[in-house]
Design a protein around this motif. Structure first.
Motif, PDB file in Angstrom:
ATOM      1  N   UNK A  19       1.020  -1.044   0.260  1.00  0.00           N
ATOM      2  CA  UNK A  19       0.081  -0.286   0.358  1.00  0.00           C
ATOM      3  C   UNK A  19       0.673   0.632  -0.301  1.00  0.00           C
ATOM      4  N   UNK A  20       0.592   2.193  -0.458  1.00  0.00           N
ATOM      5  CA  UNK A  20       1.457   3.755  -0.810  1.00  0.00           C
ATOM      6  C   UNK A  20      -0.154   4.903   0.457  1.00  0.00           C
ATOM      7  N   UNK A  21       0.728   5.640   0.035  1.00  0.00           N
ATOM      8  CA  UNK A  21       0.292   7.187   0.203  1.00  0.00           C
ATOM      9  C   UNK A  21       0.479   7.124   1.567  1.00  0.00           C
ATOM     10  N   UNK A  22      -0.219   8.555   2.331  1.00  0.00           N
ATOM     11  CA  UNK A  22       0.523   9.313   3.100  1.00  0.00           C
ATOM     12  C   UNK A  22       0.101   9.119   4.055  1.00  0.00           C
ATOM     13  N   UNK A  23      -0.806   7.674   4.699  1.00  0.00           N
ATOM     14  CA  UNK A  23      -0.591   7.144   5.882  1.00  0.00           C
ATOM     15  C   UNK A  23       0.233   5.905   5.860  1.00  0.00           C
ATOM     16  N   UNK A  24       1.165   5.196   4.825  1.00  0.00           N
ATOM     17  CA  UNK A  24       1.839   4.177   5.220  1.00  0.00           C
ATOM     18  C   UNK A  24       3.028   4.879   4.772  1.00  0.00           C
ATOM     19  N   UNK A  25       3.640   6.625   4.535  1.00  0.00           N
ATOM     20  CA  UNK A  25       4.483   6.842   4.634  1.00  0.00           C
ATOM     21  C   UNK A  25       5.197   7.113   6.654  1.00  0.00           C
ATOM     22  N   UNK A  26       3.684   7.877   7.020  1.00  0.00           N
ATOM     23  CA  UNK A  26       3.689   8.553   8.178  1.00  0.00           C
ATOM     24  C   UNK A  26       3.960   7.100   8.723  1.00  0.00           C
ATOM     25  N   UNK A  27       3.344   5.708   8.960  1.00  0.00           N
ATOM     26  CA  UNK A  27       4.041   4.814   9.632  1.00  0.00           C
ATOM     27  C   UNK A  27       5.114   3.873  10.158  1.00  0.00           C
TER      28      UNK A  27
END
Length: 380
Positions: A19-27
């Protein structure tokens, strides 16, 4: 507090790669941060098979847009994640659970994880993202009551901005709330002393929610006579087939390079080669892509949705337009394309704002304090 001699274990529940995106980047940023010196992070993914060729991934109906085969597979995957969760809690000796939540079905899924964590007497933190206001206000009174119970349940609620804290207070959650901005590592800030490209390169990220991200507004803006003759290089990133076909059929006067999805490092590289970043969204939580574009040295055009007004001020760190105003977007693109000094001025102010307020080194201090509070209560 955990067994003597080992670091406290924090179970991170949310979407992990692919999965990509801001949430994944945050974690991933949290797990890779200096907090890992003091806490042992254990990932528990909630990722499901990706939808193909979906440009509007918003609302309950979005679950059906990937086709029945994908829906069935996603259901089994989600069930497996939920069934294995208690075993991870016990056998990995988890001390604290941090759950990523959002809107619509993702919110209810996060509530199931929250209930199980509480049954096993683990301290809980729920990080709320998505376009929560539209989710809540569009729900029936009965469903709103259930949503209020959900946001009241975690020991600590994490929100992404002061505006979201105020909104959640109106929903009934005012105590034990941490405002935790999205952040970027300070090392990713790339100062810009001179224009990068002639003509300037304009970057737009479409993704699987291109409707919410304002793709149709961008297309309408490019049709305006005021920029039909403008010398710019246009780069549309993460464009899937329906949007690609539309752009190719529109007969736009500009040459547009279209790319598919790419990994996070490639996206950052795209931004570092750009001059202008477009984010004419209709809704946002706390857009990580905006922070990343600012850090990469792009002059940004954004809309004042979600936490954006807490990130940038119009004419100071970015140009800000109203959602759906394609004429204003066209005018702003021309203005930035023709005024390199303005671009450099916005970039410098934006990067100073990042260093002052949105670096991981500053932001994650609040998260660590939350961990220590809950672990201290558990040990008492």
């Amino acid at each position: 507090m955990g067994d003597a001699g080992r670091k406290p274990r924090v179970l991170m529940v949310g979407p992990f790669p692919p999965t990509r995106g801001g949430v994944t980047t945050f974690m991933l940023n949290v797990i890779g941060s200096g907090l890992s010196d003091r806490f042992d992070f254990v990932p528990h993914t909630t990722s499901r098979p990706a939808k193909k060729n979906v440009v509007d991934n918003y609302g309950y109906a979005a679950m059906f847009k990937g086709g029945i085969g994908r829906l069935l597979k996603a259901g089994w995957v989600t069930l497996w994640h939920l069934v294995t969760f208690p075993f991870v809690l016990v056998f990995r000796r988890i001390d604290l659970v941090q759950i990523q939540s959002s809107d619509f079905q993702t919110f209810w899924e996060s509530c199931l994880y929250l209930m199980m964590a509480k049954l096993f007497r683990r301290p809980t933190m729920l990080r709320l993202g998505g376009v929560f206001d539209k989710f809540y206000e569009g729900s029936s009174p009965r469903v709103q009551a259930l949503i209020r119970r959900g946001v009241a349940a975690p020991d600590i609620l994490i929100v992404q901005s002061e505006s979201w804290r105020s909104y959640l207070a109106g929903v009934g959650r005012s105590g034990d709330v941490i405002v935790l901005y999205n952040s970027i590592p300070e090392a990713t800030i790339v100062p810009v002393d001179a224009p990068r490209n002639t003509p300037p390169r304009v970057v737009f990220f479409a993704g699987s929610e291109s409707v919410r991200k304002g793709a149709q507004v961008v297309i309408a803006a490019l049709k305006h006579e005021k920029i039909a003759d403008l010398a710019v290089s246009l780069r549309f990133v993460a464009v899937i087939d329906p949007l690609k076909s539309q752009i190719e059929a529109e007969g736009l006067p500009q040459d547009i390079e279209l790319t598919g999805f790419m990994d996070h490092a490639q996206f950052l590289a795209e931004l570092r080669q750009g001059d202008i970043f477009l984010m004419p969204s209709f809704g946002e939580g706390f857009p990580n892509s905006l922070l990343e574009a600012m850090a990469a040295g792009c002059a940004c055009i954004a809309t004042p949705v979600g936490a954006v007004p807490e990130i940038v001020e119009h004419e100071v760190e970015a140009l800000v337009m109203q959602p759906g105003d394609d004429a204003a977007l066209a005018e702003m693109i021309r203005r930035l394309a023709e005024d390199a000094d303005l671009r450099l001025r916005l970039v410098a102010a934006a990067q100073e704002r990042l260093r002052r307020q949105f670096t991981a080194e500053r932001v994650l201090e609040r998260l660590e304090a939350g961990y220590e509070t809950l672990l201290g209560k558990r040990a008492a």
